[in-house]
Scaffold this motif. Structure first.
Motif, PDB file in Angstrom:
ATOM      1  N   ASP A  80      35.678  43.829  47.022  1.00 22.13           N
ATOM      2  CA  ASP A  80      35.832  42.576  46.276  1.00 22.13           C
ATOM      3  C   ASP A  80      35.295  42.850  44.879  1.00 22.13           C
ATOM      4  OD1 ASP A  80      35.674  40.102  45.097  1.00 22.13           O
ATOM      5  OD2 ASP A  80      34.756  39.102  46.818  1.00 22.13           O
ATOM      6  N   MET A  81      36.177  43.305  43.979  1.00 23.23           N
ATOM      7  CA  MET A  81      35.737  43.764  42.667  1.00 23.23           C
ATOM      8  C   MET A  81      35.145  42.634  41.839  1.00 23.23           C
ATOM      9  SD  MET A  81      35.465  46.671  41.223  1.00 23.23           S
ATOM     10  CE  MET A  81      34.690  47.065  39.648  1.00 23.23           C
ATOM     11  N   ALA A  82      35.618  41.423  42.038  1.00 26.29           N
ATOM     12  CA  ALA A  82      35.048  40.294  41.303  1.00 26.29           C
ATOM     13  C   ALA A  82      33.577  40.113  41.664  1.00 26.29           C
ATOM     14  CB  ALA A  82      35.836  39.025  41.582  1.00 26.29           C
ATOM     15  N   THR A  83      33.242  40.272  42.941  1.00 26.91           N
ATOM     16  CA  THR A  83      31.853  40.159  43.372  1.00 26.91           C
ATOM     17  C   THR A  83      31.030  41.337  42.880  1.00 26.91           C
ATOM     18  OG1 THR A  83      32.499  38.899  45.338  1.00 26.91           O
ATOM     19  CG2 THR A  83      30.350  39.963  45.384  1.00 26.91           C
ATOM     20  N   VAL A  84      31.627  42.525  42.913  1.00 27.69           N
ATOM     21  CA  VAL A  84      30.952  43.712  42.379  1.00 27.69           C
ATOM     22  C   VAL A  84      30.594  43.493  40.912  1.00 27.69           C
ATOM     23  CG1 VAL A  84      31.275  46.136  41.765  1.00 27.69           C
ATOM     24  CG2 VAL A  84      32.000  45.314  44.019  1.00 27.69           C
ATOM     25  N   LYS A  85      31.572  43.005  40.142  1.00 25.41           N
ATOM     26  CA  LYS A  85      31.339  42.755  38.717  1.00 25.41           C
ATOM     27  C   LYS A  85      30.284  41.671  38.515  1.00 25.41           C
ATOM     28  CE  LYS A  85      33.674  41.259  34.456  1.00 25.41           C
ATOM     29  NZ  LYS A  85      32.679  40.211  34.163  1.00 25.41           N
ATOM     30  N   LEU A 166      36.423  44.658  33.666  1.00 25.29           N
ATOM     31  CA  LEU A 166      37.441  44.632  34.718  1.00 25.29           C
ATOM     32  C   LEU A 166      36.937  43.894  35.952  1.00 25.29           C
ATOM     33  CD1 LEU A 166      38.924  48.267  34.695  1.00 25.29           C
ATOM     34  CD2 LEU A 166      39.837  46.219  33.595  1.00 25.29           C
ATOM     35  N   SER A 167      37.762  42.998  36.463  1.00 29.11           N
ATOM     36  CA  SER A 167      37.423  42.305  37.711  1.00 29.11           C
ATOM     37  C   SER A 167      38.393  42.685  38.824  1.00 29.11           C
ATOM     38  CB  SER A 167      37.426  40.787  37.497  1.00 29.11           C
ATOM     39  OG  SER A 167      38.677  40.363  37.010  1.00 29.11           O
ATOM     40  N   ARG A 191      35.637  55.609  44.558  1.00 30.38           N
ATOM     41  CA  ARG A 191      35.027  54.983  45.726  1.00 30.38           C
ATOM     42  C   ARG A 191      35.423  53.517  45.863  1.00 30.38           C
ATOM     43  NH1 ARG A 191      28.906  57.621  46.190  1.00 30.38           N
ATOM     44  NH2 ARG A 191      29.652  59.643  46.973  1.00 30.38           N
ATOM     45  N   PHE A 192      35.777  52.889  44.738  1.00 30.93           N
ATOM     46  CA  PHE A 192      36.287  51.519  44.811  1.00 30.93           C
ATOM     47  C   PHE A 192      37.734  51.475  45.294  1.00 30.93           C
ATOM     48  CE2 PHE A 192      33.139  50.086  41.310  1.00 30.93           C
ATOM     49  CZ  PHE A 192      32.198  49.739  42.257  1.00 30.93           C
TER      50      PHE A 192
END
Length: 457
Positions: A80-85, A166-167, A191-192
């Motif tokens: 969940d890239m938005a949460t990672v960001k 980036l999201s 890894r993402f």
């Protein structure tokens, strides 16, 4: 309108706020001028957000390897890239807010928002107001270098700053530059879940390291699926529908790499080109770095330069040490010099590379006869127990006087273990002293005395 202070600090990066607090504590009135974000590169676009992203990427990597440790998860790993960001953003915002509160709490310190430009040797202009001081400290940091390569002005690209916005995970991230910043982002985004290709114009990665270090890092990243195009002597950019084309070779083979995004990671440049340095007569070198002496003073009396803008180090720890040197000399009656410190840094891929002092190549070029100690991480119990055995330890020792000249630890906890060697070197002790020191088992550091007991010509 004008105001006079005892000291002016231009830039609120790693060195500036701490120096301002020390000066104010000594009874001086201090103006801290910041045109953008308090905290500088480290807090806002460097160490803190990127290492937070590295931690998220490692969590994904460890989760995918769970079965090797006897741990079974209920389903496939997703990002969940938005949460990672959001997590990285929170770390940055908290750090910046705390630093702003620190400055606000310093009696005698005034934070001024705006862009400072010199109008004379000890006078700057900010937003139409002139500020003067007998002591001025320049701490303006640096930014990503953008080379004038073909197509760069017509093609959307990312830098180490804009990639943090980036999201979503890029489908295929092409990274131009096979050095420290580029490699950290390469492993992170692989890894993402992105396809990642690193384009490097030289024959090997991170050319300042010894060849076996470069080769081992490449093997680590290739094992995770990162692709490399080395010897890319004809790099260019061109927009493509939904992405970018990166030219890599003008003569043979696949002459371009097609990607969804491109990151330029080809070095840094100092933020000195719009400070009006010429009005103060402050000298710079051909790359724009402010020229300083061993005490970090410029050629203009009463003006110092600290951090990335002086060309004497490009790390948070060197910037903070610049503050310590200047403060000690000005306020504590000491005579500290920048040349007294030992070069040390890390590459924060996983496993990390910890480095101190000279490489073997540098030591030989300096005329040393050397002995070398090497141990693969496959023979380090702590690494075996953790199931992370990539990399090796390497120590370089002068054959005559047993001085430790340098070391590299590429492997699990290498960024921490390297400090045993750094501290020994700083204390002026030799290899024999560290070889006789008992370390804790089971750790990575416990093998350092063992390596020193196995030195060979």
């Amino acid at each position: 309108m004008s105001r006079a202070f005892d000291a002016i600090v231009i830039g609120a990066g790693q060195a500036g706020p701490s120096l301002a607090a020390r000066l104010a504590g000594a009874g001086m009135s201090v103006a801290v001028i910041e045109r953008k974000l308090v905290g500088g590169t480290c807090v806002n676009t460097g160490c803190m957000p990127t290492k937070t992203l590295v931690a998220s990427a490692r969590a994904a990597h460890v989760a995918r390897r769970g079965e090797a440790y006897g741990v079974r998860l209920p389903g496939p790993i997703s990002i969940d890239m938005a949460t990672v960001k959001a997590r990285a953003d929170t770390v940055t915002i908290n750090a910046r807010t705390n630093l702003e509160a620190f400055l606000a709490g310093q009696q005698g310190v005034t934070l001024i928002r705006g862009h400072a430009r010199f109008v004379s040797t000890h006078q700057v202009e900010v937003g139409g107001e002139r500020l003067s001081a007998p002591r001025i400290f320049i701490n303006v940091g640096g930014r990503a270098a953008v080379p004038d390569m073909p197509g760069v002005h017509e093609t959307p690209f990312l830098t180490n700053t804009t990639i943090l916005e980036l999201s979503e995970v890029p489908e295929h991230l092409v990274i131009v530059g096979g050095s420290y910043i580029g490699l950290e982002f390469a492993q992170m985004y692989r890894r993402f879940g992105a396809e990642v290709t690193v384009v490097e114009k030289t024959p090997r990665l991170i050319g300042r390291e010894d060849p076996e270090v470069s080769d081992a890092i490449r093997e680590i990243l290739e094992a995770e699926g990162v692709r490399f195009r080395l010897d890319s002597d004809c790099i260019s950019l061109a927009p493509r529908d939904g992405g970018v084309s990166v030219g890599v070779d003008c003569t043979s083979g696949d002459r371009a790499v097609e990607g969804s995004h491109v990151l330029l990671a080809v070095g840094r440049r100092p933020n000195t080109d719009d400070l009006g340095l010429e009005a103060a007569g402050i000298a710079t070198d051909p790359r724009g770095y402010i020229t300083v002496d061993d005490a970090l003073q410029t050629n203009v009396p009463g003006v110092w330069a600290l951090g990335d803008c002086n060309g004497r180090g490009a790390f948070t720890h060197t910037a903070y040490n610049d503050f310590e040197i200047v403060a000690a000399n000005l306020l504590d009656g000491e005579r500290r010099k920048v040349t007294d410190r030992i070069d040390t840094y890390a590459l924060f891929i996983d496993p990390p590379l910890g480095r101190v002092g000279m490489t073997e190549t540098q030591a030989r070029q300096a005329g040393h006869e050397v002995r070398i100690g090497v141990r693969p991480m496959t023979r380090v119990g702590r690494a075996v127990e953790k199931g992370e055995t990539a990399g090796f330890m390497k120590v370089v020792v002068d054959s005559g006087d047993e001085r430790i000249l340098g070391a590299a630890i590429l492997g699990v906890e290498g960024d921490e273990a390297i400090h045993a060697l750094l501290d020994t070197m700083s204390a002026g002790a030799g290899a024999d002293r560290l070889r006789r020191t008992m370390h804790i088992h089971p750790t990575v550091s416990e093998l350092i005395p063992t390596v020193l007991g196995e030195l060979k010509p």
